[in-house]
Design a protein around this motif. Structure first.
Motif, short mmCIF file in Angstrom:
data_model
loop_
_atom_site.label_atom_id
_atom_site.label_comp_id
_atom_site.label_asym_id
_atom_site.label_seq_id
_atom_site.Cartn_x
_atom_site.Cartn_y
_atom_site.Cartn_z
N TRP A 1 -3.96 1.97 0.25
CA TRP A 1 -5.11 1.47 -0.51
C TRP A 1 -6.39 2.01 0.06
O TRP A 1 -6.44 2.51 1.18
N ALA A 2 -7.44 1.88 -0.70
CA ALA A 2 -8.79 2.19 -0.27
C ALA A 2 -9.74 1.30 -1.05
O ALA A 2 -9.69 1.27 -2.28
N ILE A 3 -10.54 0.55 -0.34
CA ILE A 3 -11.57 -0.29 -0.98
C ILE A 3 -12.91 0.43 -0.80
O ILE A 3 -13.26 0.86 0.30
N SER A 4 -13.63 0.56 -1.89
CA SER A 4 -14.91 1.27 -1.88
C SER A 4 -15.88 0.62 -0.89
O SER A 4 -15.88 -0.62 -0.73
N PRO A 5 -16.69 1.43 -0.20
CA PRO A 5 -17.58 0.90 0.83
C PRO A 5 -18.42 -0.31 0.39
O PRO A 5 -18.58 -1.25 1.16
N ALA A 6 -18.92 -0.31 -0.82
CA ALA A 6 -19.77 -1.41 -1.28
C ALA A 6 -19.03 -2.74 -1.39
O ALA A 6 -19.65 -3.79 -1.48
N PHE A 7 -17.69 -2.70 -1.34
CA PHE A 7 -16.90 -3.92 -1.53
C PHE A 7 -16.07 -4.30 -0.31
O PHE A 7 -15.30 -5.26 -0.35
N GLY B 1 -12.18 -9.27 1.76
CA GLY B 1 -10.80 -9.67 1.55
C GLY B 1 -10.17 -9.10 0.29
O GLY B 1 -9.07 -9.50 -0.09
N LEU B 2 -10.85 -8.16 -0.36
CA LEU B 2 -10.34 -7.62 -1.62
C LEU B 2 -9.09 -6.76 -1.43
O LEU B 2 -8.20 -6.78 -2.28
N ALA B 3 -8.99 -6.05 -0.33
CA ALA B 3 -7.80 -5.23 -0.08
C ALA B 3 -6.57 -6.11 0.07
O ALA B 3 -5.50 -5.79 -0.47
N ALA B 4 -6.68 -7.21 0.77
CA ALA B 4 -5.53 -8.11 0.94
C ALA B 4 -5.12 -8.73 -0.39
O ALA B 4 -3.93 -8.87 -0.68
N ARG B 5 -6.10 -9.07 -1.22
CA ARG B 5 -5.77 -9.63 -2.53
C ARG B 5 -5.14 -8.57 -3.43
O ARG B 5 -4.19 -8.85 -4.16
N ALA C 1 -8.92 -2.76 10.19
CA ALA C 1 -9.05 -3.39 8.87
C ALA C 1 -7.74 -3.28 8.07
O ALA C 1 -7.28 -4.27 7.50
N SER C 2 -7.13 -2.11 8.03
CA SER C 2 -5.90 -1.94 7.26
C SER C 2 -4.73 -2.69 7.90
O SER C 2 -3.87 -3.22 7.19
N ASN C 3 -4.69 -2.76 9.22
CA ASN C 3 -3.65 -3.56 9.86
C ASN C 3 -3.84 -5.03 9.53
O ASN C 3 -2.87 -5.76 9.30
#
Length: 176
Positions: free
Chosen positions: A94-100, A104-108, A136-138
């Motif tokens: 996954w990759a969550i855009s810097p602004a977001f 907790g959006l990646a976990a969701r 963060a990814s871990n």
């Protein structure tokens, strides 16, 4: 598929299948900061190759992670087949855009993706292989219910060896 963690201020995330028009997201995520744990930014040609792979995955699927609150794309996530230790498993990334980031959006998104991988059937396990240095990814793996199996030597991209953690989630286990 939607997922929320139940907190009052949690943003619900849903997954939308990757489409031809989503190449912009690969470009957005192709910065030194976003690729620091992945071997660095890719050339435009490599991004285009990856986009074509995302569109034509023979098994699994790539998605845009979208905020249900306002419809904005917050990142990308997917799952695909990988040969691993004498068998075949699902792999996710996954990759969550810097602004977001940091919300907790990646976990969701990962929890929503688990439901998609379960529904796909095919493989018992879903693995994630973040760099051991990518806190963060871990943390996403931990929050999404993966079990840490330990460090492994991992090649990504081709020719770039890193030490990653092997996180595994049993898709046959009951969903929380």
């Amino acid at each position: 598929m939607e997922k929320t963690d139940g907190s009052a201020d949690a943003v619900t995330v849903h997954l939308e299948p990757w489409g031809e028009e989503d190449f912009w997201l690969l470009r957005l995520h192709n910065s030194p900061e976003m690729t620091a744990h992945l071997g660095g930014p890719e050339s435009e040609e490599k991004l285009a190759e990856r986009h074509r792979r995302y569109l034509a995955l023979p098994a699994g699927r790539m998605y845009r992670a979208v905020s249900a609150a306002d419809g904005r794309t917050v990142g990308a996530i997917g799952f695909w087949e990988r040969a691993w230790r004498g068998g075949t498993v699902w792999e996710t990334g996954w990759a969550i855009s810097p602004a977001f980031q940091g919300r907790g959006l990646a976990a969701r998104a990962a929890s929503a993706l688990v439901a998609e991988a379960r529904a796909a059937g095919t493989h018992r396990y879903l693995h994630a292989y973040p760099s051991v240095d990518h806190a963060a990814s871990n943390g996403v793996c931990r929050r999404a219910g993966f079990t840490l199996l330990g460090p492994v030597s991992f090649e990504y991209p081709k020719g770039n060896w890193i030490t990653s953690n092997d996180w595994r989630l049993d898709l046959t286990a009951p969903a929380d």
